[in-house]
Motif scaffolding. Structure first.
Motif, PDB file in Angstrom:
ATOM      1  N   VAL A 200     -44.523 -11.257  27.869  1.00 45.28           N
ATOM      2  CA  VAL A 200     -45.736 -12.048  27.670  1.00 45.28           C
ATOM      3  C   VAL A 200     -46.123 -11.943  26.195  1.00 45.28           C
ATOM      4  O   VAL A 200     -46.043 -10.861  25.622  1.00 45.28           O
ATOM      5  N   HIS A 201     -46.492 -13.074  25.568  1.00 45.72           N
ATOM      6  CA  HIS A 201     -46.909 -13.043  24.158  1.00 45.72           C
ATOM      7  C   HIS A 201     -48.092 -13.963  23.917  1.00 45.72           C
ATOM      8  O   HIS A 201     -48.370 -14.855  24.723  1.00 45.72           O
ATOM      9  N   GLU A 202     -48.728 -13.745  22.757  1.00 50.10           N
ATOM     10  CA  GLU A 202     -49.831 -14.606  22.317  1.00 50.10           C
ATOM     11  C   GLU A 202     -49.746 -14.762  20.801  1.00 50.10           C
ATOM     12  O   GLU A 202     -48.971 -14.073  20.139  1.00 50.10           O
ATOM     13  N   CYS A 260     -49.792 -10.471  17.506  1.00 44.62           N
ATOM     14  CA  CYS A 260     -49.772 -10.405  18.976  1.00 44.62           C
ATOM     15  C   CYS A 260     -50.292  -9.034  19.394  1.00 44.62           C
ATOM     16  O   CYS A 260     -49.711  -8.014  19.063  1.00 44.62           O
ATOM     17  N   VAL A 262     -50.668  -8.126  22.568  1.00 46.08           N
ATOM     18  CA  VAL A 262     -50.193  -7.793  23.928  1.00 46.08           C
ATOM     19  C   VAL A 262     -49.434  -6.467  23.901  1.00 46.08           C
ATOM     20  O   VAL A 262     -48.613  -6.246  23.030  1.00 46.08           O
ATOM     21  N   HIS A 271     -47.628  -5.339  20.576  1.00 50.23           N
ATOM     22  CA  HIS A 271     -46.481  -6.008  19.955  1.00 50.23           C
ATOM     23  C   HIS A 271     -46.604  -6.073  18.438  1.00 50.23           C
ATOM     24  O   HIS A 271     -45.600  -6.093  17.734  1.00 50.23           O
ATOM     25  N   MET A 276     -44.567  -7.828  15.556  1.00 50.12           N
ATOM     26  CA  MET A 276     -45.101  -9.165  15.832  1.00 50.12           C
ATOM     27  C   MET A 276     -46.347  -9.424  14.987  1.00 50.12           C
ATOM     28  O   MET A 276     -47.468  -9.560  15.488  1.00 50.12           O
TER      29      MET A 276
HETATM   30 CU   LIG Z   1     -46.217 -10.361  21.910  1.00 56.10          CU
END
Ligand SMILES: [Cu+2]
Length: 283
Positions: A200-202, A260, A262, A271, A276
């Protein structure tokens, strides 16, 4: 048959033009495409004001932050056999216990008080929960202070075809990096966000303060005291691997960083600590 479908498309397109011509001028939002339902969500300290029910399909969400602290809205869809009560009980135990019970469905990224962020997401029917993971100065995430709201996504009227959203750029979320242009033009634009990772990433976007550097950001993240050396400039909340969403931006010239937040399920490390983090310039 084909002719009929073509006519229908034309009518829908024309309706869009008429609606756009009559609608109020929205200064900070972009009309993403014809025929996408719009919903607004307000954040305060510490609650969401949001519709209890929305129709499935593409939905444009505008988050307006009326609180005194930064907020975001994360949409999560409960797995079919999971109740809101079970999810909340698991969340009280730990995020690691709660995350397998949901799929992450995007949302409007973190914004400072007084600002708004528009995103477009694709929702499938089911029970959803709106969450704010942003921590207060006491380190407690807002969701632990009550910033959680249920939302039901119901089967909508039959959509002949998904409306197409015109994007100015496509950006990729990877394990553990971003693929995005190093240089971005200022002004209104739409980014298509694609999660090509296995996690899962943002993408959260921050704008560095005048004369501030990545080192200042890293120091603040480690030990958050006083005013942050950056402003929260929006973003697109966490989505599951393989999923997509659209992020509307109106960036002013300056130095930005994509992040990110997450956590990696195995280590609990964010992350951003695993690479990230990506600086980019708007000019
Ligand atoms: Cu991520």
């Amino acid at each position: 048959m084909l002719h009929h479908k073509f006519l229908l498309t034309l009518v829908v397109l024309l309706m869009g033009v008429v609606l756009a011509a009559c609608g109020p001028a929205a200064a900070s939002t972009i009309a993403p495409a014809v025929n996408i339902p719009q919903i607004s969500i307000k954040s305060t300290d510490y609650a969401f004001e949001a519709p209890a029910k929305v129709e499935a399909g593409l939905v444009s969400i505008t988050l307006t932050n009326e609180g005194k602290e930064p907020h975001h809205v994360q949409l999560a869809r409960l797995n079919d056999d999971v109740t809101q009560e079970q999810f909340q009980a698991a969340l009280q135990e730990s995020p690691e216990a709660a995350f397998p019970l949901v799929t992450f469905a995007g949302g409007a990224g973190i914004i400072d008080p007084g600002n708004s962020q528009q995103v477009t997401v694709e929702l499938t029917p089911g029970q959803y929960v709106l969450l704010c993971f942003v921590p207060s100065h006491d380190g407690m995430p807002h969701l632990a202070k009550g910033m959680m709201a249920p939302m039901e996504v119901v089967k909508g009227s039959e959509q002949a075809e998904m409306p197409e959203i015109k994007a100015d750029a496509t950006i990729k979320l990877l394990d553990f990096s971003f693929a995005l242009p190093a240089e971005v033009k200022p002004g209104q634009q739409v980014w298509k966000v694609v999660n090509e990772g296995k996690q899962v990433h943002e993408i959260a976007i921050i704008k560095l303060g005048e004369g501030r550097t990545m080192e200042d950001v890293a120091a603040f993240m480690k030990d958050p005291h006083g005013l942050p050396p950056f402003a929260d400039a929006g973003g697109f909340q966490a989505i599951d691997p393989g999923d997509v969403g659209w992020l509307n931006l109106n960036l002013q010239p300056g130095n930005y960083v994509a992040l990110c937040y997450v956590p990696d399920p195995a280590t609990g490390h964010a992350h951003m600590e695993m690479g990230m983090v990506m600086p980019f310039t708007v000019k």
